[in-house]
Design an enzyme around this catalytic site. Structure first.
Site, PDB file in Angstrom:
ATOM      1  N   ASP A 276     -13.272-128.868  94.017  1.00 12.45           N
ATOM      2  CA  ASP A 276     -11.874-128.871  94.455  1.00 12.45           C
ATOM      3  C   ASP A 276     -11.670-129.980  95.475  1.00 12.45           C
ATOM      4  OD1 ASP A 276      -9.234-128.116  94.406  1.00 12.45           O
ATOM      5  OD2 ASP A 276      -9.514-126.248  95.506  1.00 12.45           O
ATOM      6  N   GLY A 277     -10.423-130.397  95.585  1.00  7.28           N
ATOM      7  CA  GLY A 277     -10.033-131.390  96.559  1.00  7.28           C
ATOM      8  C   GLY A 277      -8.779-130.923  97.271  1.00  7.28           C
TER       9      GLY A 277
ATOM     10  N   GLU B 126      -9.750-134.592  94.408  1.00  4.19           N
ATOM     11  CA  GLU B 126     -10.178-133.806  93.241  1.00  4.19           C
ATOM     12  C   GLU B 126     -11.226-134.585  92.447  1.00  4.19           C
ATOM     13  OE1 GLU B 126      -9.401-130.729  92.459  1.00  4.19           O
ATOM     14  OE2 GLU B 126      -7.432-130.285  93.307  1.00  4.19           O
TER      15      GLU B 126
ATOM     16  N   ASP C 201      -9.833-126.879  89.177  1.00  8.74           N
ATOM     17  CA  ASP C 201      -8.460-126.388  89.067  1.00  8.74           C
ATOM     18  C   ASP C 201      -7.471-127.547  88.934  1.00  8.74           C
ATOM     19  OD1 ASP C 201      -8.208-127.424  91.638  1.00  8.74           O
ATOM     20  OD2 ASP C 201      -8.034-125.472  92.610  1.00  8.74           O
TER      21      ASP C 201
ATOM     22  N   HIS D 156      -6.041-120.711  93.176  1.00  6.42           N
ATOM     23  CA  HIS D 156      -5.531-119.614  94.023  1.00  6.42           C
ATOM     24  C   HIS D 156      -5.282-118.337  93.218  1.00  6.42           C
ATOM     25  CE1 HIS D 156      -5.217-122.850  96.864  1.00  6.42           C
ATOM     26  NE2 HIS D 156      -4.394-123.490  96.063  1.00  6.42           N
TER      27      HIS D 156
ATOM     28  N   ASP E 139     -12.261-124.519  97.462  1.00  7.51           N
ATOM     29  CA  ASP E 139     -10.943-124.822  98.035  1.00  7.51           C
ATOM     30  C   ASP E 139     -11.006-124.714  99.555  1.00  7.51           C
ATOM     31  OD1 ASP E 139      -7.930-125.136  97.946  1.00  7.51           O
ATOM     32  OD2 ASP E 139      -8.081-123.133  98.822  1.00  7.51           O
TER      33      ASP E 139
END
Length: 149
Positions: free
Chosen positions: A8-9, A46, A68, A122, A132
């Site tokens: 994740d970023g 990301e 994601d 999320h 995240d």
């Protein structure tokens, strides 16, 4: 060796301070790696999460990668072949954004056996929530250190 990787970023104010994180899991255990940039975008973070996670793996390693980011997953699985064929131009003739990172990602992807998976952000997915949080923490750290300068 087989790997399962979650990435994740994050970016504050996009563009702004950003962070990335990856959870790399093998049969032998797992580790989290993270990093960031003081002035960047969410999409770049990301991508960096994936690039950095794949960098240290042995050639031809089998990888299940979870992100994601539809930008990353669709980019590498659908858009990249046309970008390369069109010399890093979009269908409208403009330069592909982040082509420097797309080239790095393409290089890593081509030396490995990566299965790309998109996960909803999320949504309570434990590993995605972990990376995240780590990406957000790194971005926040950069924001604080920048405001202290």
């Amino acid at each position: 060796m087989k790997y399962t990787i979650y990435t994740d970023g994050a970016c504050i104010n996009n563009p702004g301070p950003g962070g990335w994180a990856a959870l790399i899991r093998t049969e032998e255990g797992e580790k989290v790696i993270q990093g960031g940039a003081p002035e960047t975008t969410n999409n770049r973070m990301e991508m960096m999460a994936v690039i950095e996670a794949l960098k240290g793996l042995d050639a031809n390693a089998e990888v299940q990668l979870f992100s994601d980011s539809k930008y990353v997953v669709n980019g590498i699985t659908q858009w990249l072949p046309n970008w390369k064929k069109n010399r890093w131009q979009t269908s409208s003739g403009s330069s592909v954004k982040n082509h420097d990172l797309w080239r790095q990602l393409d290089s890593q992807n081509s030396r490995l056996q990566v299965r790309w998976n998109w996960v909803k952000a999320h949504s309570g997915h434990p590993e995605n929530e972990l990376v995240d949080q780590k990406a957000q923490e790194y971005a926040q750290r950069l924001k604080v250190s920048r405001s202290n300068d």
